[in-house]
Design an enzyme around this catalytic site. Structure first.
Site, PDB file in Angstrom:
ATOM      1  N   ARG A 213       8.042  -0.331  15.455  1.00 24.22           N
ATOM      2  CA  ARG A 213       7.727  -0.836  14.119  1.00 24.22           C
ATOM      3  C   ARG A 213       6.273  -1.276  14.013  1.00 24.22           C
ATOM      4  NH1 ARG A 213      13.194  -2.379  12.286  1.00 24.22           N
ATOM      5  NH2 ARG A 213      12.373  -3.213  10.370  1.00 24.22           N
TER       6      ARG A 213
ATOM      7  N   TYR B 232       3.611  -0.125  11.370  1.00 20.08           N
ATOM      8  CA  TYR B 232       3.714  -0.720  10.029  1.00 20.08           C
ATOM      9  C   TYR B 232       3.280  -2.190  10.062  1.00 20.08           C
ATOM     10  CZ  TYR B 232       5.965  -1.954   5.566  1.00 20.08           C
ATOM     11  OH  TYR B 232       6.230  -2.382   4.288  1.00 20.08           O
TER      12      TYR B 232
ATOM     13  N   ASN C 121      12.572  -7.786   1.794  1.00 17.69           N
ATOM     14  CA  ASN C 121      13.449  -6.639   1.460  1.00 17.69           C
ATOM     15  C   ASN C 121      13.800  -6.562  -0.018  1.00 17.69           C
ATOM     16  OD1 ASN C 121      13.518  -6.365   4.209  1.00 17.69           O
ATOM     17  ND2 ASN C 121      15.671  -5.767   4.217  1.00 17.69           N
TER      18      ASN C 121
ATOM     19  N   ARG D 277      16.877   2.625   4.811  1.00 18.34           N
ATOM     20  CA  ARG D 277      17.107   1.192   4.618  1.00 18.34           C
ATOM     21  C   ARG D 277      18.577   0.979   4.288  1.00 18.34           C
ATOM     22  NH1 ARG D 277      11.410  -0.445   1.617  1.00 18.34           N
ATOM     23  NH2 ARG D 277      11.414   1.656   0.843  1.00 18.34           N
TER      24      ARG D 277
ATOM     25  N   ARG E 280      19.712 -10.377   6.079  1.00 16.33           N
ATOM     26  CA  ARG E 280      18.504 -10.136   5.288  1.00 16.33           C
ATOM     27  C   ARG E 280      18.674 -10.876   3.969  1.00 16.33           C
ATOM     28  NH1 ARG E 280      17.503  -8.329   9.365  1.00 16.33           N
ATOM     29  NH2 ARG E 280      16.509  -6.390   9.980  1.00 16.33           N
TER      30      ARG E 280
ATOM     31  N   PRO F 103      14.782  -6.954  13.390  1.00 19.68           N
ATOM     32  CA  PRO F 103      14.824  -8.418  13.394  1.00 19.68           C
ATOM     33  C   PRO F 103      16.230  -8.960  13.149  1.00 19.68           C
ATOM     34  CG  PRO F 103      13.133  -7.595  11.891  1.00 19.68           C
ATOM     35  CD  PRO F 103      13.937  -6.419  12.317  1.00 19.68           C
TER      36      PRO F 103
ATOM     37  N   LYS G 115      17.124 -11.996  11.841  1.00 20.88           N
ATOM     38  CA  LYS G 115      17.270 -12.576  10.507  1.00 20.88           C
ATOM     39  C   LYS G 115      15.903 -12.737   9.862  1.00 20.88           C
ATOM     40  CE  LYS G 115      18.174 -17.122  12.538  1.00 20.88           C
ATOM     41  NZ  LYS G 115      19.020 -18.296  12.412  1.00 20.88           N
ATOM     42  N   ARG G 116      15.905 -12.710   8.581  1.00 21.82           N
ATOM     43  CA  ARG G 116      14.656 -12.839   7.859  1.00 21.82           C
ATOM     44  C   ARG G 116      14.945 -13.455   6.498  1.00 21.82           C
ATOM     45  NH1 ARG G 116      11.892  -8.036   7.898  1.00 21.82           N
ATOM     46  NH2 ARG G 116      11.029  -7.915   9.953  1.00 21.82           N
TER      47      ARG G 116
HETATM   48  P1  NAD Z   1       7.531   3.818  -1.381  1.00 26.73           P
HETATM   49  O1  NAD Z   1       7.399   4.718  -0.213  1.00 26.73           O
HETATM   50  O2  NAD Z   1       8.541   4.166  -2.414  1.00 26.73           O
HETATM   51  O3  NAD Z   1       6.116   3.653  -2.112  1.00 26.73           O
HETATM   52  C1  NAD Z   1       4.890   3.832  -1.452  1.00 26.73           C
HETATM   53  C2  NAD Z   1       4.082   4.885  -2.193  1.00 26.73           C
HETATM   54  O4  NAD Z   1       2.828   5.048  -1.522  1.00 26.73           O
HETATM   55  C3  NAD Z   1       4.749   6.267  -2.220  1.00 26.73           C
HETATM   56  O5  NAD Z   1       4.746   6.786  -3.523  1.00 26.73           O
HETATM   57  C4  NAD Z   1       3.868   7.100  -1.286  1.00 26.73           C
HETATM   58  O6  NAD Z   1       3.873   8.472  -1.611  1.00 26.73           O
HETATM   59  C5  NAD Z   1       2.521   6.432  -1.472  1.00 26.73           C
HETATM   60  N1  NAD Z   1       1.593   6.636  -0.364  1.00 26.73           N
HETATM   61  C6  NAD Z   1       1.823   6.450   0.958  1.00 26.73           C
HETATM   62  N2  NAD Z   1       0.721   6.735   1.671  1.00 26.73           N
HETATM   63  C7  NAD Z   1      -0.224   7.091   0.774  1.00 26.73           C
HETATM   64  C8  NAD Z   1      -1.579   7.492   0.889  1.00 26.73           C
HETATM   65  N3  NAD Z   1      -2.194   7.599   2.086  1.00 26.73           N
HETATM   66  N4  NAD Z   1      -2.265   7.776  -0.233  1.00 26.73           N
HETATM   67  C9  NAD Z   1      -1.672   7.681  -1.460  1.00 26.73           C
HETATM   68  N5  NAD Z   1      -0.394   7.310  -1.624  1.00 26.73           N
HETATM   69  C10 NAD Z   1       0.316   7.023  -0.519  1.00 26.73           C
HETATM   70  O7  NAD Z   1       7.804   2.355  -0.789  1.00 26.73           O
HETATM   71  P2  NAD Z   1       8.100   0.971  -1.507  1.00 26.73           P
HETATM   72  O8  NAD Z   1       9.284   0.403  -0.857  1.00 26.73           O
HETATM   73  O9  NAD Z   1       8.062   1.093  -2.959  1.00 26.73           O
HETATM   74  O10 NAD Z   1       6.862   0.115  -1.013  1.00 26.73           O
HETATM   75  C11 NAD Z   1       5.708  -0.091  -1.824  1.00 26.73           C
HETATM   76  C12 NAD Z   1       4.780  -1.079  -1.140  1.00 26.73           C
HETATM   77  O11 NAD Z   1       5.453  -2.340  -0.992  1.00 26.73           O
HETATM   78  C13 NAD Z   1       4.372  -0.633   0.261  1.00 26.73           C
HETATM   79  O12 NAD Z   1       3.041  -0.997   0.488  1.00 26.73           O
HETATM   80  C14 NAD Z   1       5.287  -1.429   1.161  1.00 26.73           C
HETATM   81  O13 NAD Z   1       4.727  -1.644   2.420  1.00 26.73           O
HETATM   82  C15 NAD Z   1       5.457  -2.710   0.375  1.00 26.73           C
HETATM   83  N6  NAD Z   1       6.712  -3.378   0.737  1.00 26.73           N
HETATM   84  C16 NAD Z   1       7.917  -2.916   0.274  1.00 26.73           C
HETATM   85  C17 NAD Z   1       9.081  -3.571   0.650  1.00 26.73           C
HETATM   86  C18 NAD Z   1      10.436  -3.136   0.160  1.00 26.73           C
HETATM   87  O14 NAD Z   1      11.430  -3.782   0.502  1.00 26.73           O
HETATM   88  N7  NAD Z   1      10.558  -2.079  -0.636  1.00 26.73           N
HETATM   89  C19 NAD Z   1       9.028  -4.678   1.506  1.00 26.73           C
HETATM   90  C20 NAD Z   1       7.791  -5.090   1.968  1.00 26.73           C
HETATM   91  C21 NAD Z   1       6.638  -4.448   1.564  1.00 26.73           C
END
Ligand code: NAD
Length: 321
Positions: free
Chosen positions: A156, A159, A188, A200, A225, A286, A288-289
């Site tokens: 992990r 990320y 989450n 997920r 979670r 993990p 728990k979070r």
């Molecule tokens: P997602 O994969 O649906 O969205 C991410 C988007 O980024 C996608 O459309 C993907 O195509 C685009 N992308 C990735 N790499 C790219 C690049 N190099 N250039 C241009 N576009 C790119 O995921 P999500 O769950 O919607 O997450 C969105 C953001 O929120 C992310 O940064 C993620 O780390 C953060 N996040 C999400 C969660 C969750 O629970 N969903 C939790 C923590 C953080």
């Protein structure tokens, strides 16, 4: 504490990853306020379907680009932006194994490219970080002051460490360039537009329940979670964007469920006959979070509103379409 709206009609906002699950909901909310949005996405994990309803929207432009390669030459990118939201990154556990280098690049070169643009535009920069920054936490619930417990060479890590680098870079630009920045640590989140196969728990369980297939719960299913419905998260992100806060600020819900409880609830809400099957646990998963939401409450007036039953019902409806 109430935050005054800072971004609305007439403001131009750049959203990286704008065709993704969470970012596309953020785009919808900002468009509803009257903002003009330019979304950058390379569709590595997102899809044009998530923003297909905006095809005729004159205030929305979608540009296909990899932000890790820097910003492309495009007419919609010439004029200054008032805010830049860096939300691009593959984010699901299956992506950690399939797209490790892409994750590292978008969370390093991609972050720096967007920070540079924010400096050039004197824009507010919001970094979408993650509860994964806490790793497998030794402190529970997690306040923002906790530095985390991350295995830097685990599966992990691509990320977790990319997001931790992004946070460090954001704070460096804030301190060195005086950039107006914000970091949100997202816990989450689930809801419509998640990929059914993204690995997920919630989309996996819902897809399995709708097919009548066994619900595969990892380990004993006792790991917990806190699950946040996407509308609650979007409200939190916009409150932070509108505020003058730098963060990091946790955004999520405190309501914790075990994976087993979640599986049972989804089976019930989907009216499914699926049985629950315990399978091997993934590495570094993990135990728990749960966010400590004190800062979000006191600094932003944030309060999650959507109960799991309601959020899951809406998500099951989307997956069943
Ligand atoms: P997602 O994969 O649906 O969205 C991410 C988007 O980024 C996608 O459309 C993907 O195509 C685009 N992308 C990735 N790499 C790219 C690049 N190099 N250039 C241009 N576009 C790119 O995921 P999500 O769950 O919607 O997450 C969105 C953001 O929120 C992310 O940064 C993620 O780390 C953060 N996040 C999400 C969660 C969750 O629970 N969903 C939790 C923590 C953080």
């Amino acid at each position: 504490m109430s935050v005054q709206q800072r971004f609305g009609e007439g403001h131009r906002i750049l959203v990286s990853g704008g065709a993704g699950f969470v970012p596309s909901h953020v785009v919808d909310a900002l468009l509803a306020r009257g903002c003009t949005i330019v979304a950058l996405d390379n569709f590595v994990t997102g899809t044009k379907d998530n923003v297909a309803h905006l095809a005729a929207e004159p205030r929305f432009t979608l540009i296909e680009a990899d932000v890790a390669e820097g910003l492309p030459a495009h007419p919609a990118l010439v004029e200054r932006f008032d805010a830049i939201l860096h939300m691009a990154s593959p984010a699901s556990p299956t992506d950690f194994a399939k797209l490790p280098v892409e994750i590292l690049k978008v969370g390093s070169a991609g972050t720096l490219a967007l920070l540079d643009r924010a400096v050039a535009d004197s824009a507010r920069f919001l970094m979408a970080s993650t509860s994964e920054a806490y790793g497998d936490p030794a402190v529970h619930p997690q306040p923002e002051s906790y530095w985390g417990n991350v295995n830097p060479i685990g599966v992990r890590a691509v990320y977790d460490e990319a997001k931790r680098f992004s946070e460090a870079a954001t704070m460096a630009y804030h301190r060195f360039h005086g950039l107006d920045t914000a970091i949100v640590r997202i816990f989450n989140t689930y809801g419509p537009r998640m990929r059914p196969d993204d690995g997920r728990a919630i989309p996996t369980f819902i897809s399995q329940a709708l097919r009548g297939a066994p619900i595969t719960v990892h380990g004993t299913g006792a790991q917990t979670r806190s699950i946040t419905y996407v509308d609650d998260l979007v409200r939190g992100i916009l409150l932070l964007l509108d505020s003058r806060e730098t963060g990091p600020i946790n955004c999520g819900t405190e309501h914790e469920v075990t994976m087993l409880e979640l599986a049972e609830l989804i089976v019930k809400l989907a009216g499914s006959e699926s049985r629950i099957e315990l399978v091997e646990r993934t590495a570094d998963d993990p135990e728990k979070r749960r966010p400590d939401l004190t800062l979000a409450r006191t600094l932003l007036g944030y309060e999650p509103r959507i109960a799991p039953e309601e959020g899951l019902r809406r998500t099951i409806e989307f997956f069943g379409q």
